[in-house]
Design a protein around this motif. Structure first.
Motif, PDB file in Angstrom:
ATOM      1  N   TYR A  63       0.951  -1.318  -0.015  1.00  0.00           N
ATOM      2  CA  TYR A  63      -0.178   0.226  -0.021  1.00  0.00           C
ATOM      3  C   TYR A  63       0.927   1.318   0.070  1.00  0.00           C
ATOM      4  O   TYR A  63       1.976   1.308   0.591  1.00  0.00           O
ATOM      5  CB  TYR A  63      -0.786  -0.175   1.277  1.00  0.00           C
TER       6      TYR A  63
ATOM      7  N   PHE B 296       0.848   5.854   0.287  1.00  0.00           N
ATOM      8  CA  PHE B 296       0.056   6.663   0.861  1.00  0.00           C
ATOM      9  C   PHE B 296       0.870   8.221   0.798  1.00  0.00           C
ATOM     10  O   PHE B 296       1.971   8.033   0.688  1.00  0.00           O
ATOM     11  CB  PHE B 296      -0.112   6.642   2.567  1.00  0.00           C
TER      12      PHE B 296
ATOM     13  N   ARG C 207       3.639   0.681   3.061  1.00  0.00           N
ATOM     14  CA  ARG C 207       2.973  -0.304   4.078  1.00  0.00           C
ATOM     15  C   ARG C 207       2.986  -1.458   3.284  1.00  0.00           C
ATOM     16  O   ARG C 207       2.643  -1.727   2.393  1.00  0.00           O
ATOM     17  CB  ARG C 207       1.741   0.307   4.669  1.00  0.00           C
TER      18      ARG C 207
ATOM     19  N   THR D 120       5.307  -6.915   9.716  1.00  0.00           N
ATOM     20  CA  THR D 120       5.201  -5.490  10.122  1.00  0.00           C
ATOM     21  C   THR D 120       4.169  -4.773   9.518  1.00  0.00           C
ATOM     22  O   THR D 120       4.057  -5.208   8.230  1.00  0.00           O
ATOM     23  CB  THR D 120       6.456  -4.750  10.012  1.00  0.00           C
ATOM     24  N   ASN D 121       3.492  -3.892  10.104  1.00  0.00           N
ATOM     25  CA  ASN D 121       2.456  -3.123   9.317  1.00  0.00           C
ATOM     26  C   ASN D 121       2.951  -1.662   9.657  1.00  0.00           C
ATOM     27  O   ASN D 121       2.133  -0.802   9.306  1.00  0.00           O
ATOM     28  CB  ASN D 121       1.048  -3.265   9.983  1.00  0.00           C
ATOM     29  N   LYS D 122       4.005  -1.430  10.005  1.00  0.00           N
ATOM     30  CA  LYS D 122       4.338   0.144   9.962  1.00  0.00           C
ATOM     31  C   LYS D 122       4.620   0.722   8.731  1.00  0.00           C
ATOM     32  O   LYS D 122       4.902   0.107   7.721  1.00  0.00           O
ATOM     33  CB  LYS D 122       5.867   0.034  10.637  1.00  0.00           C
ATOM     34  N   LEU D 123       4.358   1.955   8.933  1.00  0.00           N
ATOM     35  CA  LEU D 123       4.641   2.898   7.771  1.00  0.00           C
ATOM     36  C   LEU D 123       5.933   3.262   7.623  1.00  0.00           C
ATOM     37  O   LEU D 123       6.452   3.738   8.496  1.00  0.00           O
ATOM     38  CB  LEU D 123       3.668   4.249   7.694  1.00  0.00           C
ATOM     39  N   ILE D 124       6.484   3.326   6.401  1.00  0.00           N
ATOM     40  CA  ILE D 124       7.959   3.774   6.159  1.00  0.00           C
ATOM     41  C   ILE D 124       7.619   5.044   5.255  1.00  0.00           C
ATOM     42  O   ILE D 124       6.953   5.239   4.247  1.00  0.00           O
ATOM     43  CB  ILE D 124       8.650   2.696   5.293  1.00  0.00           C
ATOM     44  N   PHE D 125       8.230   6.361   5.986  1.00  0.00           N
ATOM     45  CA  PHE D 125       8.064   7.580   5.342  1.00  0.00           C
ATOM     46  C   PHE D 125       9.111   7.747   4.490  1.00  0.00           C
ATOM     47  O   PHE D 125      10.431   7.459   4.913  1.00  0.00           O
ATOM     48  CB  PHE D 125       7.745   8.422   6.275  1.00  0.00           C
TER      49      PHE D 125
END
Lengths: 117, 114
Positions: free
Chosen positions: A33, A35, A95, A102-107
């Motif tokens: 995903y 974003f 994500r 992991t479901n963390k967001l990587i920015f």
């Protein structure tokens, strides 16, 4: 490991014009995903638009649209009819799919957009 | 609609003191994430919890600890504070199978260490 790159630290656009923010990412996964988040001076993180990698159709939310190029691992944000309220830091984020480790967001590092009157 | 609630909004502490940040997720969200955002930087993942168990760990210093309680709220405990800990701390929540819906972020706690 996944990485997200935003190569434009700052951009400026005139009110009512169109601007495109760039984002590239690196992953070995086939589904994921993507974003775009907006962070105005209030520092609140606001979701702008989202895209699932399996869907070829580019997401659109009113004046915001994306150009998702899966093969090129590119996910750019186009803002049409820019408004003064669009002035903010914009973060691209990645994500992994549900059920993974992991479901963390990587920015990405962000692009500071200034809309000029 | 209910949002993610973080408290306090602002916190000023002296070096070597301890701070506790609280996060109340959206009802029925079972996963909580903590992020640290330094001045002019992107948010950095610290730690996450699913169903009260740690699910993932990022660049969280050993001086920090966190937990998720039975009502799903989470607390981030920070000890021996350093000037470099000054940052905006975000909490976000989701259901584990949030998929495309991603997270909902709280408004953040701005920690200043003097």
């Amino acid at each position: 490991a996944q990485t997200v790159t935003q190569s434009q630290p700052e951009m400026s656009v005139q009110e009512a014009e169109t601007v495109t923010l760039s984002c590239t990412y690196d992953t070995s996964e086939s589904n994921y995903y993507l974003f775009w988040y907006k962070q105005p001076p209030s520092r609140q993180m606001i979701l702008v638009i989202r895209q699932e990698a399996y869907k070829q159709q580019n997401a659109t939310e009113n004046r915001f649209s994306v150009n998702f190029q899966k093969a090129a691992k590119s996910f750019s944000l186009k803002i049409s009819d820019s408004q003064l309220g669009d002035t903010a830091m914009y973060f691209c984020a990645f994500r992994s799919p549900d059920g993974g480790a992991t479901n963390k967001l990587i920015f990405g590092t962000g692009t500071l957009l200034a809309v000029q009157p | 609609a209910a949002g993610v609630i973080q408290s306090p909004r602002h916190l000023i502490k002296e070096k070597r003191e301890t701070a506790t940040l609280k996060c109340y997720p959206i009802p029925r969200h079972d996963t909580v994430y903590w992020y640290q955002q330094g001045p002019g930087q992107d948010p950095q993942f610290l730690i996450s919890f699913y169903e009260k168990m740690q699910s993932d760990k990022g660049s969280i210093p050993d001086r920090f600890s966190a937990q998720q309680f039975s009502d799903y709220h989470s607390e981030l405990n920070m000890s021996s504070l350093e000037l470099g800990d000054s940052a905006l701390y975000f909490c976000a929540s989701s259901s584990l199978m949030a998929g495309l819906y991603g997270y909902t972020f709280g408004s953040g706690t701005r920690l200043t260490v003097v």
